[in-house]
Design a protein around this motif. Structure first.
Motif, PDB file in Angstrom:
ATOM      1  N   LEU A  69       0.831  -1.209   0.000  1.00 42.50           N
ATOM      2  CA  LEU A  69       0.000   0.000   0.000  1.00 42.50           C
ATOM      3  C   LEU A  69       0.867   1.262   0.000  1.00 42.50           C
ATOM      4  N   GLU A  70       1.906   1.272   0.824  1.00 40.91           N
ATOM      5  CA  GLU A  70       2.777   2.445   0.878  1.00 40.91           C
ATOM      6  C   GLU A  70       3.451   2.695  -0.469  1.00 40.91           C
ATOM      7  N   SER A  71       3.896   1.642  -1.117  1.00 40.89           N
ATOM      8  CA  SER A  71       4.517   1.795  -2.431  1.00 40.89           C
ATOM      9  C   SER A  71       3.512   2.314  -3.454  1.00 40.89           C
ATOM     10  N   PHE A  72       2.276   1.832  -3.390  1.00 35.17           N
ATOM     11  CA  PHE A  72       1.235   2.262  -4.320  1.00 35.17           C
ATOM     12  C   PHE A  72       0.968   3.760  -4.175  1.00 35.17           C
ATOM     13  N   VAL A  73       0.813   4.233  -2.946  1.00 36.61           N
ATOM     14  CA  VAL A  73       0.510   5.650  -2.722  1.00 36.61           C
ATOM     15  C   VAL A  73       1.734   6.511  -3.008  1.00 36.61           C
ATOM     16  N   ARG A  74       2.888   6.051  -2.574  1.00 40.76           N
ATOM     17  CA  ARG A  74       4.103   6.852  -2.779  1.00 40.76           C
ATOM     18  C   ARG A  74       4.365   7.109  -4.258  1.00 40.76           C
ATOM     19  N   SER A  75       3.986   6.183  -5.110  1.00 48.33           N
ATOM     20  CA  SER A  75       4.209   6.335  -6.548  1.00 48.33           C
ATOM     21  C   SER A  75       3.092   7.102  -7.241  1.00 48.33           C
ATOM     22  N   GLY A  76       2.169   7.683  -6.474  1.00 45.07           N
ATOM     23  CA  GLY A  76       1.130   8.514  -7.076  1.00 45.07           C
ATOM     24  C   GLY A  76      -0.271   7.982  -6.937  1.00 45.07           C
ATOM     25  N   GLY A  77      -0.454   6.862  -6.283  1.00 44.07           N
ATOM     26  CA  GLY A  77      -1.794   6.298  -6.123  1.00 44.07           C
ATOM     27  C   GLY A  77      -2.601   7.014  -5.050  1.00 44.07           C
ATOM     28  N   GLY A  78      -3.919   6.779  -5.050  1.00 43.89           N
ATOM     29  CA  GLY A  78      -4.811   7.357  -4.058  1.00 43.89           C
ATOM     30  C   GLY A  78      -5.388   6.275  -3.159  1.00 43.89           C
ATOM     31  N   LEU A  79      -5.498   6.588  -1.869  1.00 43.28           N
ATOM     32  CA  LEU A  79      -5.991   5.624  -0.890  1.00 43.28           C
ATOM     33  C   LEU A  79      -7.082   6.276  -0.056  1.00 43.28           C
ATOM     34  N   ALA A  80      -8.252   5.614   0.019  1.00 42.54           N
ATOM     35  CA  ALA A  80      -9.353   6.046   0.879  1.00 42.54           C
ATOM     36  C   ALA A  80      -9.495   5.031   2.011  1.00 42.54           C
ATOM     37  N   ILE A  81      -9.575   5.530   3.247  1.00 43.02           N
ATOM     38  CA  ILE A  81      -9.706   4.665   4.420  1.00 43.02           C
ATOM     39  C   ILE A  81     -10.970   5.071   5.175  1.00 43.02           C
ATOM     40  N   PHE A  82     -11.901   4.109   5.344  1.00 40.52           N
ATOM     41  CA  PHE A  82     -13.075   4.290   6.196  1.00 40.52           C
ATOM     42  C   PHE A  82     -12.905   3.344   7.381  1.00 40.52           C
ATOM     43  N   VAL A  83     -12.754   3.913   8.580  1.00 41.60           N
ATOM     44  CA  VAL A  83     -12.598   3.072   9.768  1.00 41.60           C
ATOM     45  C   VAL A  83     -13.981   2.724  10.324  1.00 41.60           C
ATOM     46  N   GLY A  84     -14.009   1.774  11.225  1.00 41.21           N
ATOM     47  CA  GLY A  84     -15.264   1.331  11.824  1.00 41.21           C
ATOM     48  C   GLY A  84     -15.002   0.471  13.037  1.00 41.21           C
ATOM     49  N   PRO A  85     -16.015  -0.221  13.500  1.00 42.73           N
ATOM     50  CA  PRO A  85     -15.853  -1.019  14.724  1.00 42.73           C
ATOM     51  C   PRO A  85     -14.862  -2.163  14.580  1.00 42.73           C
ATOM     52  N   GLN A  86     -14.618  -2.660  13.350  1.00 46.35           N
ATOM     53  CA  GLN A  86     -13.649  -3.735  13.160  1.00 46.35           C
ATOM     54  C   GLN A  86     -12.201  -3.231  13.146  1.00 46.35           C
ATOM     55  N   SER A  87     -12.008  -1.940  12.938  1.00 46.89           N
ATOM     56  CA  SER A  87     -10.653  -1.390  12.822  1.00 46.89           C
ATOM     57  C   SER A  87      -9.948  -1.465  14.168  1.00 46.89           C
ATOM     58  N   GLN A  88      -8.772  -2.051  14.175  1.00 48.42           N
ATOM     59  CA  GLN A  88      -8.003  -2.225  15.402  1.00 48.42           C
ATOM     60  C   GLN A  88      -7.032  -1.049  15.560  1.00 48.42           C
ATOM     61  N   ALA A  89      -7.363  -0.190  16.528  1.00 51.04           N
ATOM     62  CA  ALA A  89      -6.581   1.036  16.706  1.00 51.04           C
ATOM     63  C   ALA A  89      -5.098   0.763  16.944  1.00 51.04           C
TER      64      ALA A  89
END
Length: 741
Positions: free
Chosen positions: A420-440
């Motif tokens: 994921l980091e490589s994808f975004v660093r090279s110009g990609g876009g990332l959307a994150i929606f957190v919720g009750p399953q997301s482990q802080a």
């Protein structure tokens, strides 16, 4: 007679009086002493007085002439008389530095800045023609200067000024026009100082012919240094200004999609920016727009303040997949070169979007897929693909997606995070929606990673947004951001029906970084962030601190965000914004060769290249050579603005066309000038002569002729030898007695 360094005469000629002054000082040192034997010597001196005085005068004259010869030799005398050729060598080298950047297209009445420059070049040649001494010419255009860094030389380099060269230069000047580059004096001066040194006996005269535009002369220290270096290498430096006043000028500086290109058949918002380089406001500016040769409604700008820009949005739809072009054009003004701007893109049928759904029931992925492609028809140009988190291990396939969305994903392994980091660093876009399953803990340790990871801020705990019946504010307020444009407007009621009950709070001690890579783009009624953005490498990350789907959870229903009537528009804007850097278009500048890279396994080597304005039948044919499995295709000829077309053939025989838009650089159309007094301040300490182009015909060429430096050196040597002989003869040293025979 003239001198290469006339200032040396000012300081050197007074030194001629030094021998006389020393002689007078020595007279004051004599004291009269009575001595009886002196009578015989005085009688002898009276008999030889005339001869002694003559020797002393000749000695004084020789010393004076020696100092004068040394000063004159260092000052570099040049004599036009043909008789001087018996004593000196005469090679005059005219080094002409010609500004051909596109600001020189500035025109008024029946002439232009470049016409004035060509008049000066012609005047230099006319003055040099017919001289008895040897004449050399070097013509260096600013647009050539950048090539000299690669080892190339000027087109006209140290050429003897004969009839053949005069004919060639006359034809060249007749066809010569300003280039489309912004090459300035720095490039020209650097190239001039890299030219070979003057040969022995050569007088070099440099002419810098330019419009002296203020933006190009801002680097005062560097230009002064380069001017000083050039002045040391030439006998004379003449600066000729081709314009006399500033004229208003408009320029199109930007024509690009607002948030990346969209798929075929999907409406795309384009942004058009016009700069007003004039000293007064520009009113009722009309920009004509064409799409694939068809006229679109013009873009109207009521007023552009002096020295500022104005940006307007307009809609365009590319109906089919494949190459398309846009052209924006202003009406004619002082400089027409920057009145047009081009855009080209290869429009795909759809853009794939990868949705990673971590919710237990898959409800988050359902709402996102439905918003982006209702009914599975991809009417918005997006093709969403819902997959589990394990799909991220197919890292080779991630480059095909415009955006990746993580929906309530509990955690990822280290390999998936790195992908994921490589994808975004090279110009990609990332959307994150957190919720009750997301482990802080995982999000904070691996995705936030002390501010170095993808997450803009560390997560705290899920929290409830408490309600106050007396507070009539909506639950959500948004910033002026492209993805929230649908909520803009005073009468917009969509935010008032957005209810948020639960959200992920941030760690209370977290502070936003000062460098500005993290911003809050939506807030809750209590001031807590709801949506945040972070720049990561060349890409972007947008985090929504709430569950996407309105499904019941252990805490309850988090929000009705996905049930909002405008949520499909919001989802499309979100994906469009995040994928803008990924969905690139091919727009380049004229300052570099136009190249196209193709995989050898997919295309045949035969390529046809059609420059702007060239018909199909006159396209250039190229057979590309492969290197490391890729074809490197360079368009022939000089790059020029417009849309270039590359006609390709795939390995299975299908024809394809690629468009490349080429534009002139921005800023060269700013026509503010540096006047003579400002120029003197910027070039303080550099000796030069200044003139306007209209006055240059009256400028003499007094430095063209025969240099007498060598003759004066020989004369100085003879004078010094003669001075020593007379000094010995006029002294009182006794002759050594000879030994007895």
């Amino acid at each position: 007679m003239s001198f290469l360094l006339p200032t040396l005469l000012t300081f050197g000629l007074p030194l001629i009086a030094a021998p006389l002054v020393i002689h007078l000082i020595n007279l004051r040192r004599h004291r009269r002493i009575e001595w009886a034997a002196m009578d015989f010597l005085l009688e002898s001196q009276k008999r030889n007085k005339k001869w002694i005085v003559l020797k002393q005068l000749l000695l004084l004259l020789l010393r004076t002439l020696a100092i004068a010869a040394a000063v004159l030799m260092l000052a570099g005398p040049v004599v036009r008389s043909t008789w001087a050729g018996l004593f000196g060598r005469g090679v005059t080298h005219h080094l002409i530095l010609l500004d051909d950047s596109y600001s020189m297209a500035d025109h008024w009445d029946e002439t232009s800045a470049f016409d004035q420059a060509k008049h000066v070049v012609s005047a230099v040649l006319e003055q040099a023609r017919g001289k008895s001494e040897n004449q050399l010419v070097t013509l260096l255009r600013f647009s050539e200067a950048r090539q000299l860094a690669a080892g190339a030389g000027p087109e006209i380099d140290r050429r003897p000024l004969d009839g053949e060269l005069m004919t060639q230069l006359e034809r060249m000047l007749d066809k010569m026009a300003p280039s489309e580059t912004d090459a300035g004096p720095i490039e020209g001066l650097q190239a001039a100082t890299r030219l070979p040194e003057s040969t022995d006996g050569e007088t070099r005269i440099a002419y810098l012919i330019t419009d002296f535009r203020l933006p190009q002369w801002e680097e005062q220290a560097q230009i002064r240094q380069l001017m000083g270096r050039l002045r040391e290498r030439v006998g004379d430096l003449q600066l000729v200004q081709t314009v006399y006043e500033e004229r208003p000028n408009l320029a199109i500086t930007r024509l690009e999609p607002e948030s990346g290109i969209r798929a075929a058949g999907v409406e795309t918002w384009m942004e058009l920016t016009v700069a007003n380089y004039g000293a007064s406001p520009a009113a009722a500016v009309t920009v004509a727009v064409e799409q694939d040769g068809n006229r679109l409604p013009a873009v109207e700008i009521d007023e552009i303040p002096a020295g500022e820009t104005a940006t307007r949005r307009f809609r365009v739809t590319f109906p089919t997949a494949g190459p398309h072009e846009l052209t924006a054009a202003l009406e004619s003004d002082a400089v027409i070169t920057d009145n047009r701007r081009y855009f080209a893109a290869d429009i795909p049928p759809v853009f794939p979007v990868l949705v990673i759904d971590g919710s237990p029931e898959g409800d988050d992925g359902y709402y996102m897929r439905t918003a982006l492609s209702p009914g599975g028809k991809n009417v918005g140009g997006w093709s969403p693909q819902v997959e589990p988190p394990s799909f991220l291990r197919n890292h080779d396939a991630l480059g095909n997606y415009a955006v990746i969305a993580l929906l309530d994903v509990p955690r990822l392994d280290d390999t998936e995070v790195e992908v994921l980091e490589s994808f975004v660093r090279s110009g990609g876009g990332l959307a994150i929606f957190v919720g009750p399953q997301s482990q802080a803990p995982f999000y904070n340790e691996r995705l936030f990673h002390d501010g170095e990871g993808l997450l803009p801020a560390p997560l705290g705990v899920p929290s409830q947004l408490l309600r106050d019946s007396a507070d009539g504010r909506p639950d959500v307020s948004v910033a002026d951001h492209p993805i929230f444009r649908v909520f803009a407007g005073q009468r917009n009621s969509f935010l008032s029906v957005a209810n948020v009950d639960f959200y992920y709070a941030l760690e209370p001690n977290w502070q936003a970084p000062e460098k500005g890579d993290v911003s809050t783009i939506a807030k809750l009624r209590n001031g807590a962030p709801l949506a945040m953005e972070k720049k990561f490498g060349d890409g972007r990350v947008v985090v929504h601190l709430g569950k996407l789907a309105p499904s019941p959870t252990d805490q309850g229903i988090w929000s009705n965000w996905s049930l909002n009537p405008v949520f499909p528009i919001y989802a499309n804007e979100l994906v469009g914004y995040l994928s803008a850097t990924r969905r690139r278009f091919d727009v380049r500048g004229v300052d570099a060769p136009i190249k196209l890279t193709l995989p050898e396994a997919e295309y045949q080597p035969e390529v046809k290249v059609r420059a702007p304005g060239v018909s199909d039948g006159n396209a250039a044919s190229i057979v590309a050579a492969a290197k490391d499995g890729m074809y490197q295709i360079t368009a022939p000829g000089k790059p020029q603005s417009g849309v270039w077309r590359f006609e390709l053939t795939t390995r299975d025989g299908k024809l394809q066309t690629r468009y490349i838009a080429v534009n002139v650089p921005v800023g060269e159309g700013e026509l503010a000038i540096v006047d003579q007094s400002e120029l003197a301040e910027r070039l303080r300490g550099v000796e030069y002569r200044y003139s306007l182009a209209t006055e240059f015909s009256e400028t003499d060429d007094e430095l063209a002729g025969y240099r007498l430096g060598d003759a004066l050196l020989y004369l100085l040597a003879g004078l010094l030898i003669a001075e020593q002989l007379f000094a010995v003869s006029a002294s009182y040293h006794p002759v050594a007695a000879r030994s007895a025979a």
